[in-house]
Scaffold this motif. Structure first.
Motif, PDB file in Angstrom:
ATOM      1  N   ILE A  56     -33.548   3.568  50.631  1.00 55.15           N
ATOM      2  CA  ILE A  56     -32.884   4.662  51.344  1.00 55.15           C
ATOM      3  C   ILE A  56     -31.527   4.917  50.703  1.00 55.15           C
ATOM      4  CG2 ILE A  56     -31.979   5.468  53.564  1.00 55.15           C
ATOM      5  CD1 ILE A  56     -35.011   5.202  53.473  1.00 55.15           C
ATOM      6  N   ASP A  60     -31.358  10.968  52.146  1.00 56.48           N
ATOM      7  CA  ASP A  60     -32.637  10.591  52.759  1.00 56.48           C
ATOM      8  C   ASP A  60     -32.505  10.671  54.273  1.00 56.48           C
ATOM      9  OD1 ASP A  60     -34.119  10.094  50.452  1.00 56.48           O
ATOM     10  OD2 ASP A  60     -33.368   8.034  50.296  1.00 56.48           O
ATOM     11  N   ARG A  61     -33.543  11.187  54.928  1.00 55.54           N
ATOM     12  CA  ARG A  61     -33.528  11.298  56.386  1.00 55.54           C
ATOM     13  C   ARG A  61     -34.138  10.054  57.018  1.00 55.54           C
ATOM     14  NH1 ARG A  61     -33.594  14.862  52.725  1.00 55.54           N
ATOM     15  NH2 ARG A  61     -35.740  15.590  53.113  1.00 55.54           N
ATOM     16  N   VAL A  62     -33.418   9.497  57.990  1.00 58.01           N
ATOM     17  CA  VAL A  62     -33.843   8.285  58.691  1.00 58.01           C
ATOM     18  C   VAL A  62     -33.934   8.596  60.176  1.00 58.01           C
ATOM     19  CG1 VAL A  62     -33.264   5.900  59.278  1.00 58.01           C
ATOM     20  CG2 VAL A  62     -32.796   6.770  56.965  1.00 58.01           C
ATOM     21  N   CYS A  79     -26.520   4.903  58.586  1.00 52.76           N
ATOM     22  CA  CYS A  79     -26.838   6.142  57.867  1.00 52.76           C
ATOM     23  C   CYS A  79     -25.566   6.815  57.379  1.00 52.76           C
ATOM     24  CB  CYS A  79     -27.629   7.088  58.767  1.00 52.76           C
ATOM     25  SG  CYS A  79     -29.354   6.637  59.027  1.00 52.76           S
ATOM     26  N   ALA A  84     -26.960   8.575  54.079  1.00 54.71           N
ATOM     27  CA  ALA A  84     -28.259   9.049  54.571  1.00 54.71           C
ATOM     28  C   ALA A  84     -28.020   9.956  55.763  1.00 54.71           C
ATOM     29  CB  ALA A  84     -29.150   7.876  54.951  1.00 54.71           C
ATOM     30  N   GLN A 106     -38.948  15.535  56.895  1.00 52.06           N
ATOM     31  CA  GLN A 106     -39.501  14.688  55.837  1.00 52.06           C
ATOM     32  C   GLN A 106     -38.786  13.333  55.818  1.00 52.06           C
ATOM     33  OE1 GLN A 106     -38.998  17.677  52.600  1.00 52.06           O
ATOM     34  NE2 GLN A 106     -41.243  17.562  52.400  1.00 52.06           N
ATOM     35  N   LYS A 108     -37.938   9.491  55.671  1.00 52.85           N
ATOM     36  CA  LYS A 108     -38.415   8.423  54.790  1.00 52.85           C
ATOM     37  C   LYS A 108     -38.589   7.120  55.543  1.00 52.85           C
ATOM     38  CE  LYS A 108     -37.447   6.790  50.077  1.00 52.85           C
ATOM     39  NZ  LYS A 108     -36.496   6.918  48.929  1.00 52.85           N
TER      40      LYS A 108
END
Length: 522
Positions: A56, A60-62, A79, A84, A106, A108
């Motif tokens: 990550i 990036d999307r968490v 994040c 993130a 989307q 991850k």
């Protein structure tokens, strides 16, 4: 895009500064245990390292499908630390709604509690899953929280600019699919600061978080402002009134904010119990208008007023609050710090003083836009002003008075009816506890108002004639509801507000049945 500072954005430094200033002070109390500022800072560092170990990185999307808990706090702060994008998802959402949100951004990685494993069937196979509450992983695609934290990667941060994306908050989706509201590090920080200033939070405050932190109201107006001010957070999952009172007494809570619907329960409970809560100095109601009779009852209990805050997900916090010490009961107060407000008509022209208009905002906490939805993003702004969809009027002192929401306005024979205005009048009836007014299609009038009513005495609700007489004396004829239907309780939606969308649908179906029966008998 602005260059990143060596030590990161204020949002990235929020916890670090508090941990350095008061490492041993309790930061968060939860049902599973307490964490000092140094312990929380250490946990966030471990989560950041573990995320990076699993690939990550920046942008990036968490997602995190978690109740109010320490792990949820650590996830979102981690994040922010590594650049993130944090994507909170309310645990009340059904599996198909969760899948929609995960796919929309989307994601991850997704953190979820062991009690939400039923959503997995609808999630993409590539998604990395971290399960809170599981002792060991059940499949190769799952990791337990403890397994996730086992990494040799050094804890580190990745400084970003204030324009860097930080948070995607999904709207409640009362019309169509929920939209992902994108906030940057700068807009998140602005919302947090504005909330702390509006309610004059102090380092000695103990704040009971009365909302889910998967939404702006819990995360950005309660949890993070308290941590920024180095106060103490009591984190529970939207406690019922009896639990809230117990927590207030046990931890000497000084500030408590909740949705208007829960404030009503809180007042009801205190009126029939020992209401001595000497530690409390602030109580805030928001989400829906706080009825005047509830404000009056609250003042009788405490001797000081409940405050109101009005905000939307698109600004991540409040755009108006009651000024402390200068409250005007019934209003939503004055614009918050660094917030400009315009009231305009349907043509975008400023309305005269005292006349209702749509609220347009300029504020440093305004969202970047909607994630992967350029059309909706474009419609959100008008000449640089953010359109709220809220209708309000301004008095001669600059106070704002909430009238209704543009999308909820009922148009009857060309005349606009604001449900909130009708609800306020219904609330003055001595036998009415609360109500929700919705508009339904009508062949002759276009739309007509219907009132769902919660009576104070459910076993003996007021007669329709009594309600109709009360309303007709106080409203224009076209504003008076054509039907009054009683409920044992008013249903809530996924964010804990009155489920207006559900009640709208139920009213349309019921009214259509009545209309069909009338036509058949004619």
């Amino acid at each position: 895009m602005a260059a990143a500072k060596a030590d990161g954005t204020p949002l990235q430094q929020l916890l670090a500064r508090s941990a350095k200033a008061c490492p041993q002070k309790i930061a968060i109390r939860t049902e599973s245990g307490d964490a000092s500022y140094s312990q929380l800072y250490s946990l966030v560092g471990r989560v950041s390292a573990a995320m990076m170990n699993l690939g990550i990185g920046a942008m990036d999307r968490v997602g995190w499908l978690l109740p109010n808990c320490l792990q949820a706090v650590a996830c979102t702060l981690a994040c922010y630390s590594i650049g993130a994008v944090s994507v909170p998802i309310n645990v009340r959402y059904a599996s198909d709604e969760v899948a929609y949100m995960v796919n929309k951004v989307q994601a991850k990685m997704l953190f979820l509690s062991v009690g939400k494993l039923d959503v997995l069937q609808d999630l993409p196979a590539h998604l990395q899953l971290i399960v809170i509450g599981a002792q060991t992983s059940q499949r190769l695609s799952h990791r337990s929280w403890d397994e996730f934290l086992q990494t040799d990667v050094e804890a580190s941060s990745a400084p970003v600019s204030t324009e860097h994306p930080a948070l995607i908050l999904f709207t409640s989706g009362s019309t169509g699919r929920p939209k992902g509201v994108l906030h940057s590090h700068g807009t998140c920080w602005a919302a947090i600061r504005i909330s702390a200033e509006a309610f004059q939070l102090r380092s000695d405050d103990v704040v009971l978080v009365g909302k889910a932190i998967t939404h702006a109201g819990g995360l950005q107006t309660q949890l993070l402002p308290t941590l920024m001010m180095r106060g103490e957070v009591v984190l529970s999952m939207v406690p019922p009134a009896a639990t809230a009172v117990d927590l207030i007494r046990r931890f000497h809570v000084s500030v408590y904010a909740m949705l208007s619907s829960f404030l009503l329960d809180f007042v009801d409970y205190l009126e029939i119990s020992d209401h001595n809560l000497p530690s409390l100095r602030r109580v805030i109601g928001s989400g829906d208008s706080v009825p005047l009779h509830v404000q009056s009852r609250f003042h009788k209990l405490f001797g000081w007023p409940v405050l109101e805050g009005c905000g939307i997900t698109e600004i991540g916090g409040y755009f108006a609050t009651q000024p402390i010490g200068k409250e005007k009961p019934g209003s939503i107060g004055l614009p918050t710090a660094r917030t400009e407000v315009r009231l305009v008509d349907v043509d975008g022209k400023a309305v005269p003083l005292g006349q209702p208009g749509e609220v347009l905002l300029k504020t440093p906490s305004a969202a970047v836009g909607y994630w992967d939805d350029p059309e909706a993003t474009s419609s959100l702004f008008q000449d640089g002003w953010l359109r709220t969809g809220d209708i309000a009027r301004k008095d001669e002192d600059g106070y704002l008075w909430f009238v209704g929401r543009r999308k909820l306005i009922i148009v009857r024979r060309g005349s606009n009816i604001a449900p909130a205005a009708v609800e306020r009048v219904l609330a003055t009836h001595p036998e009415v506890q609360s109500s929700v007014v919705v508009g339904v299609p009508d062949e002759l009038d276009g739309q007509v108002p219907i009132a769902w009513v919660l009576a104070k005495d459910k076993a003996c609700p007021p007669a329709n004639a009594s309600l109709a007489e009360h309303m007709s004396k106080r409203l224009a004829t076209y504003e008076v509801p054509v039907c009054y239907w009683f409920l044992d309780e008013i249903p809530l939606n996924s964010v804990g507000k009155f489920d207006r969308a559900g009640l709208q649908k139920a009213a349309e179906e019921r009214y259509q049945i009545l209309a069909n029966a009338h036509r058949a008998g004619a």
